[in-house]
Design a protein around this motif. Structure first.
Motif, PDB file in Angstrom:
ATOM      1  N   PRO A  99     -22.120 160.655  14.155  1.00 36.34           N
ATOM      2  CA  PRO A  99     -23.030 159.867  13.477  1.00 36.34           C
ATOM      3  C   PRO A  99     -22.568 159.426  12.179  1.00 36.34           C
ATOM      4  O   PRO A  99     -23.081 158.234  11.574  1.00 36.34           O
ATOM      5  CB  PRO A  99     -24.539 160.698  13.182  1.00 36.34           C
ATOM      6  CG  PRO A  99     -24.283 161.746  14.280  1.00 36.34           C
ATOM      7  CD  PRO A  99     -22.940 162.000  14.345  1.00 36.34           C
ATOM      8  N   LYS A 100     -21.737 159.964  11.613  1.00 39.67           N
ATOM      9  CA  LYS A 100     -20.871 159.575  10.394  1.00 39.67           C
ATOM     10  C   LYS A 100     -19.597 159.039  10.455  1.00 39.67           C
ATOM     11  O   LYS A 100     -19.220 158.643   9.294  1.00 39.67           O
ATOM     12  CB  LYS A 100     -20.976 161.139   9.424  1.00 39.67           C
ATOM     13  CG  LYS A 100     -22.066 161.722   9.329  1.00 39.67           C
ATOM     14  CD  LYS A 100     -21.815 163.035   8.512  1.00 39.67           C
ATOM     15  CE  LYS A 100     -23.407 163.898   8.177  1.00 39.67           C
ATOM     16  NZ  LYS A 100     -23.944 164.158   9.397  1.00 39.67           N
ATOM     17  N   SER A 125     -22.409 166.441  17.198  1.00 36.39           N
ATOM     18  CA  SER A 125     -23.618 165.843  16.558  1.00 36.39           C
ATOM     19  C   SER A 125     -23.551 165.725  15.100  1.00 36.39           C
ATOM     20  O   SER A 125     -24.274 165.178  14.472  1.00 36.39           O
ATOM     21  CB  SER A 125     -24.740 166.747  16.925  1.00 36.39           C
ATOM     22  OG  SER A 125     -24.601 167.998  16.455  1.00 36.39           O
ATOM     23  N   SER A 142     -16.191 162.702  19.200  1.00 36.51           N
ATOM     24  CA  SER A 142     -17.076 161.482  19.584  1.00 36.51           C
ATOM     25  C   SER A 142     -18.563 162.186  20.202  1.00 36.51           C
ATOM     26  O   SER A 142     -19.595 161.599  20.201  1.00 36.51           O
ATOM     27  CB  SER A 142     -16.780 160.650  20.761  1.00 36.51           C
ATOM     28  OG  SER A 142     -16.529 161.227  21.830  1.00 36.51           O
TER      29      SER A 142
END
Length: 334
Positions: free
Chosen positions: A322-323, A318, A315
């Motif tokens: 986001p994916k 980077s 979590s």
């Protein structure tokens, strides 16, 4: 000889149980977690007693659940959660601490409560060596990195393979569900434990596009031609097949397998499938699937040139965070 070995094992269990009884009596009632003698999932009597001593010592020192998890992983890797009277050079006890390196006398490092206290360190440490609580920023480190910061092992990545098991042991030991949850310790179901163990036995296996079937790694094709291994969905399909759950072959088809959708990473439990997509609004752009170990970690076959491995702090990544398009708790996984 067998009688002598058996007597030694019984004696070891009695020493650990006695240490645990003494600790249980001194635990502060406000700690919120009573630790009692008894079995622990997937551990024998000696290992269970060792694990309970470690947790009790940590609770006495207000070590957060993440620290307890690190200690259990460390002791399992170092000694198999057994109070060994031998080891590399002069290493002894649960954490294989060396008297010659300042961890204490041989008698002290083989006293389970002392050994655990020395590992945790901090203001009440019985030794001048650096323990976990003395490592700057240990709370933000990957679990295996924090263990290595204390142990300085020749095999720094070896602790990671015990993470899923340690989460189950800690969840079983802690009577306080909130404390267990704070370490991501929701106990794995029996089928999830089977699937996770199946995947973990192939840690270090090369990624091979198109590789992997219900029996294990296979020769890949396309970009995976010439390599025997797994691709991402080949690994998850193999692992869950060992637990009796048959998945489709590709990550996009696995997204549509029967189960309950998990919408946030915080809700992921051990064994859940974890999916990543280029467009979070379009499942047809899913490009990767992994299997959650709980507690912000997943096991995966990532990409060409890499190997089956455990990814920590997903979590906070980077790249991955986001994916994340969602997870799936499979039907038949309870």
């Amino acid at each position: 000889m067998l009688a002598k070995v058996g007597a030694a094992v019984v004696a070891g269990v009695l020493v650990l149980t006695g240490a645990l009884a003494g600790l249980a009596g001194s635990l502060q009632s406000e700690s919120g977690c009573a630790v009692a003698a008894g079995p622990v999932v997937d551990l024998d009597d000696e290992q269970a007693a060792s694990a309970r001593v470690i947790v009790a010592v940590g609770q006495q020192r207000d070590v957060p659940a993440r620290g307890l998890l690190i200690a259990l992983m460390t002791a399992m890797q170092e000694s198999g959660l057994r109070n060994l009277d031998y080891g590399d050079r002069d290493s002894l006890g649960l954490f294989q601490q060396r008297p010659s390196m300042g961890w204490g006398t041989p008698e002290q490092v083989r006293e389970p409560a002392y050994a655990a206290a020395a590992f945790f360190g901090g203001p009440s440490s019985p030794t001048g060596n650096r323990g976990l609580l003395d490592v700057d920023g240990w709370e933000a480190m990957a679990l295996t990195e924090a263990a290595q910061a204390v142990q300085r092992s020749a095999f720094p990545d070896a602790y990671a393979k015990w993470e899923a098991g340690a989460r189950a042991w800690l969840a079983d030991i802690l009577d306080d569900p909130a404390a267990a949850a704070s370490a991501g310790c929701a106990p794995a179901s029996e089928s999830a434990r089977v699937a996770i163990a199946a995947a973990e036995q192939w840690l270090g296996t090369p990624y091979a596009w198109g590789g992997g079937d219900l029996n294990g790694p296979t020769l890949g094709f396309g970009s995976g031609a010439g390599t025997v291994g797994f691709d991402c969905s080949g690994l998850t399909r193999y692992a869950w097949a060992q637990a009796g759950v048959l998945l489709p072959r590709t990550s996009r088809d696995q997204w549509n397998a029967p189960g309950v959708r998990v919408t946030t990473m915080a809700q992921l439990q051990p064994g859940d499938l974890v999916f990543f997509a280029h467009d979070l609004g379009d499942p047809s752009t899913i490009f990767h699937v992994a299997m959650s170990l709980g507690g912000d970690a997943m096991i995966e076959a990532p990409q060409t040139g890499d190997v089956v491995k455990i990814e920590q702090r997903v979590s906070q990544s980077s790249y991955w965070a986001p994916k994340f398009i969602g997870g799936l708790r499979l039907s038949g996984s309870s």
